[in-house]
Design a protein around this motif. Structure first.
Motif, short mmCIF file in Angstrom:
data_model
loop_
_atom_site.label_atom_id
_atom_site.label_comp_id
_atom_site.label_asym_id
_atom_site.label_seq_id
_atom_site.Cartn_x
_atom_site.Cartn_y
_atom_site.Cartn_z
N LYS A 152 1.53 -11.09 6.69
CA LYS A 152 0.15 -10.70 7.03
C LYS A 152 -0.33 -11.65 8.12
O LYS A 152 -0.29 -12.86 7.93
CB LYS A 152 -0.74 -10.83 5.80
N SER A 221 -2.81 -3.08 12.65
CA SER A 221 -1.59 -2.29 12.63
C SER A 221 -0.82 -2.57 11.35
O SER A 221 -0.87 -3.68 10.81
CB SER A 221 -0.72 -2.64 13.85
N LEU A 222 -0.15 -1.53 10.87
CA LEU A 222 0.76 -1.69 9.73
C LEU A 222 2.13 -1.22 10.20
O LEU A 222 2.26 -0.12 10.73
CB LEU A 222 0.27 -0.86 8.54
N MET A 223 3.12 -2.07 10.08
CA MET A 223 4.46 -1.75 10.59
C MET A 223 5.49 -1.82 9.47
O MET A 223 5.45 -2.70 8.62
CB MET A 223 4.87 -2.74 11.68
N LEU A 232 1.46 -6.59 8.29
CA LEU A 232 0.06 -6.21 8.50
C LEU A 232 -0.49 -7.10 9.61
O LEU A 232 -0.40 -8.32 9.52
CB LEU A 232 -0.76 -6.48 7.24
N PHE A 233 -1.09 -6.49 10.62
CA PHE A 233 -1.65 -7.26 11.74
C PHE A 233 -3.14 -6.99 11.91
O PHE A 233 -3.57 -5.85 11.84
CB PHE A 233 -0.96 -6.85 13.06
N TYR C 199 -2.43 5.53 6.15
CA TYR C 199 -0.99 5.31 6.34
C TYR C 199 -0.59 4.30 5.28
O TYR C 199 -1.34 3.36 4.99
CB TYR C 199 -0.74 4.75 7.74
N ILE C 201 2.95 2.25 3.30
CA ILE C 201 4.38 2.01 3.15
C ILE C 201 4.58 1.06 1.98
O ILE C 201 3.62 0.58 1.37
CB ILE C 201 5.01 1.40 4.44
N CYS C 220 1.65 -1.46 0.92
CA CYS C 220 0.57 -1.75 1.87
C CYS C 220 0.00 -0.45 2.40
O CYS C 220 0.70 0.56 2.49
CB CYS C 220 1.11 -2.54 3.06
N SER C 221 -1.25 -0.49 2.79
CA SER C 221 -1.85 0.68 3.42
C SER C 221 -2.85 0.23 4.47
O SER C 221 -3.49 -0.82 4.34
CB SER C 221 -2.55 1.53 2.36
N LEU C 222 -2.94 1.01 5.52
CA LEU C 222 -3.96 0.80 6.55
C LEU C 222 -4.77 2.08 6.63
O LEU C 222 -4.21 3.17 6.78
CB LEU C 222 -3.30 0.48 7.90
N LEU C 232 -7.37 -2.83 5.32
CA LEU C 232 -5.97 -3.22 5.10
C LEU C 232 -5.79 -3.53 3.62
O LEU C 232 -6.54 -4.35 3.07
CB LEU C 232 -5.64 -4.49 5.88
#
Lengths: 337, 337, 337, 337
Positions: A152, A221-223, A232-233, C199, C201, C220-222, C232
């Motif tokens: 995070k 952003s979630l990657m 998580l950014f 979104y 994951i 996690c979710s955004l 977040l």
């Protein structure tokens, strides 16, 4: 002591800090040349610090046969061109992030690095050299938190520098490329995997000026990574309290938090506000030590014939991910890499 | 459920809090009588909470045959007289600290407790019931920090209550008796030894009004205990940030810190001051939970036929030490006990 | 004092805590009936606490004419049916989250609430009643951080309860529905907007058992809200250090952080590990106070003829978002609401 | 750049650190000579770092006509003799604390400084140069906490260095002279007043070896200053968690706390212990930056013809107070200065 003779191009806010470190804080480096398109900047540094060579033309500087290495701190669009010509001129190269302003450009830099494999090449993702971030990496490598599967990241510039950020908005590339790219680098470094899938959102919540450049003043952003780990950014431009970089890495057996609060130093103030920790006010303040250690590592690599851990491919990958995140944000979609 | 029928004397700032706890937060207690020399206070509480009996005369209240216990929250000079008459009337007694205003008085209370040994008697050193302080005691008893040999105590009232403190200065007994007595109790409790030797200094650094009563607005003391362990005390009346109680216990294998910062709650504010933890603003706010747990323990002792850990002798000892510290401060000397 | 006569259904881990609060900690409530399909649970509580009525059949309990209100703490699939029958029987209803196990069910509950509009109905999103979360809300409403546009939420259960979580996995609905739903409620509450786009994951990084139920042990979710604000979320089941709930709300003028560290209490341990803050080990430990305040608010609403701030529509919305997040996670896609 | 040519005497644990700083981290200094009674130490440093001159005899070194300054890092009993001969030989002098081992000796140093008033003389109370301590001083000078009237100081060495401390016990002078002297310097610096009256206690709570030298492993002192301000000191030798230096300054309008916890860096570990901040493990680790800044200031003073803020009289005063505290501790009495 053998000293590496270095030239620097770019004497802006960060360039001058690197120049100062090379001149005064890296014992085995000697800053012998400075270059800037602004003649006054060159004159000032040469005179005050007694630097023998000054240039307003980069191509002239790299012809200086005394030079062994260059530090590229020019604006990002010049990076790749300057990297390529320096490497091909037989010089070791340090370049500030980002490697380049397009992925295609980065690939050109990769080729130049590959055809000059005896040269040291390093991209300035300086957070890796911050003592706390480096300590976290050590703990992870020792297995202290098991296998990391989530990171995070928070990076915010302070509100008091917003005017500069607005002036810079047209050419900055946006928050992901300009700022979150450091977090992207940390995520790849700590997780040890590459990004697979990116979702990003954000907006201009405080300063609407950013919207017209397809940018935001706050973005998230979630990657998803190829090994299914997650990142998580959050990046912003207008934190009231100062410059804030906080990172947490979660693993299967524990987690690490770096800079749980962006405290300026160890002094706390107890007054009628309560207990107050003042915050760092700029990236230079927060990472001043990292900038020295980073450059020291570059010079040591040259002296000792080693290669730095950060490679040209990290530069390309980080750029690629930052661009994809920008696309995800602008098109409000999920981008696959 | 069997409920203990309780009367309370004193409906001031702390009395009303204890009354409210007895009426509403202690399931096995029933507040059936309230007493205050101020008729309006009695009327108000009786009417609002539906309390059956009201008194302006304490001696009348303790004649009420339904009563099983009394809580003494009157001004300190009345404590011992009211303790003695309640115990001798066959009632269990809770009394707020201090036990009495002289050591001689405390000895009278001791005798009344001794001749009524089937009664529960408890002095309100409520910090022992605060969850964090109680947890520290548990860790110490488990040997977590080895043998404790040093305690460092800070207790400060907030500047915003200074007017009340100044009005109260003539009769408060001074900072050691009025405030540091809680720390003295903690020191004896955690160290498990008695005070041998006391040095104390201080002054009226902010509000000179205290000087004329032989008191200070900020005082310090260093005490040597009979087993050679040590205690450092700091007490003040004018902390800008709020009500502050911090304690550290150092042992041969580690140390414990309770309330490393006097945070109001778990909410931190990030604004242009930096990272701000607002602070507790009064002892009632900081120790509201401790007051409930303490009174619950008093009632449970009655119901279960147990004696509380805090005895009348703790009340006497704490008073004795607080007086000796006051003497050391006023005479600028070392006092031996 | 007028006391509201309450019955409770469900005497499991959380049910028994609510029962205890109703019996002993809410002065204007009287627990007169308990119901569980497990006869022994009913007998035990009746006997120990002196509760007059006991049932193994919920429909029987709500026929009890003395009852004014019920607290529904049964397993989630029973919630809506029990809500509807209690409301239609003229009872006030408190129900633990989630409102129901499908959105359709929630709509049924909505209708029952609407046709019984003189009744108090409340869903147990207890975090809103935690003093620190409530304080944050107050600061936000006062404008302290400007307009909130981002919330960052972390909720993790401790590793030491993983066996129970694995046994519960088949019916829990998954991490978003079972745990992150509290964060979803906080996000909607603080941001004052509804979710637009999700979104998510995650995976089973530590305990692969969750994967077979379409769940993960860490997710996690955004989320993008209708007013373009962002949230977040990170939820996990196996934090080594304990039960962790941390929240940050970022606004245009500042930010708030609640529980920057999941400390158990105010006691820190200095030992050969360093400076150690032990952590809360369960949601009951972390939110014990919130559970009391929440139920007190329910009872006060009945007594004072008020409606709680949390409505049946919050229950529906939170469920809807949690389901959409689960879908986004399972289908690896963006879900629009 | 003009570089000051420096020689150093003493290549022990701290000497080698100062030597390294002079050789590599102070751009305008040049380490040209090293001296130690241990020939191997001299040889090693000369060879590894390319230092031109090496000595085992201090008097020989100061005859070197290239030398402009010396840094005295020899054992304390040699300090004053070496200071005097260097000053009288026309050299600038930096000396590590303590100035001397008796007050009489310190007076000799004072005279040498006075008769060589064109020379820079500085005593190494390096905490004043630590960024957090320096920041606190700046805030105080700006009036941020009003007038300071109390300082609370903690200094503890870690348990893992106890063997060295025991070996050193016979000659260390004791905890006040060896360690608390740094806190004494801070107290005088922040409070801006001189000590008037001292009470001290302590003992050998963990390691009885110290008792036979009239020392303790943990000691406390309470001091009254001439302006009636106060200082509380705690010094220890066996902290389980590491090297701990914490300081609080209380003023009439607020207070400052430096290093509220002795954290090693910004990385926190969340594991089954809870939230863990590892601690600094030595004074070199905690104050590595301060040592560089301090020496830089010494060199800059020479180059710029300035005098440092720390004077020879600070050295004498700190020694005087440390001796008086030792006396108070050993004789269990109050000492007046």
């Amino acid at each position: 002591m053998k000293k590496v003779k270095v030239g620097i191009v770019g004497l802006g806010r960060l360039g001058i800090e690197h120049a100062r470190n090379l001149a005064f804080k890296i014992p085995n480096a000697e800053l012998i040349a400075v270059c800037s398109v602004v003649q006054d900047e060159v004159d000032k540094v040469q005179k005050e610090w007694g630097i023998p060579y000054g240039y307003t033309n980069y191509d002239e500087m790299i012809k200086n046969e005394e030079l062994e290495a260059v530090a590229v701190l020019s604006p990002s669009p010049f990076h790749v061109k300057q990297i390529v010509s320096a490497l091909d001129a037989g010089l070791h190269v340090f370049v500030d992030k980002p490697l380049g302003v397009t992925v295609e450009e980065c690939k050109e830099a990769e080729k130049a690095v590959e055809r000059n494999e005896d040269k040291v090449f390093m991209v300035g993702f300086m957070r890796r050299y911050d003592p706390s971030y480096a300590y976290a990496k050590k703990l992870i490598d020792e297995g202290r938190i098991g296998k990391p599967f989530l990171i995070k990241c928070t990076s915010c510039d302070p509100e008091h520098t917003i005017d500069g950020a607005i002036r810079f908005a047209a050419t900055s590339g946006g928050l992901f490329i300009d700022m979150a790219v450091h977090d992207i680098d940390l995520a790849r470094w700590y997780l040890g995997s590459e990004v697979d899938q990116i979702y990003a959102i954000g907006g201009s919540y405080v300063h609407e000026e950013f919207a017209k450049y397809g940018d935001g003043d706050n973005v998230c952003s979630l990657m998803k990574f190829k090994d299914n780990s997650m990142a998580l950014f959050y990046a912003g431009r207008d934190a009231a309290h100062g410059y804030q970089v906080e990172t947490e890495i979660v693993g299967t057996k524990g987690s690490l938090r770096i800079a749980a609060e962006p405290a300026k130093n160890m002094c706390k103030i107890f007054d009628n506000n309560g207990v107050v920790s003042e915050c760092s006010q700029s990236f230079q303040e927060r990472f001043s030590e990292a900038y020295v250690i980073e450059m020291q590592e570059f010079i040591n690599c040259i002296v000792e014939g080693r290669k730095p851990d950060i490679t040209v491919y990290d530069g390309t990958k980080n750029t690629e991910v930052a661009f994809a995140a920008t696309k995800a944000f602008q098109e409000n979609t999920v981008v696959h890499l």
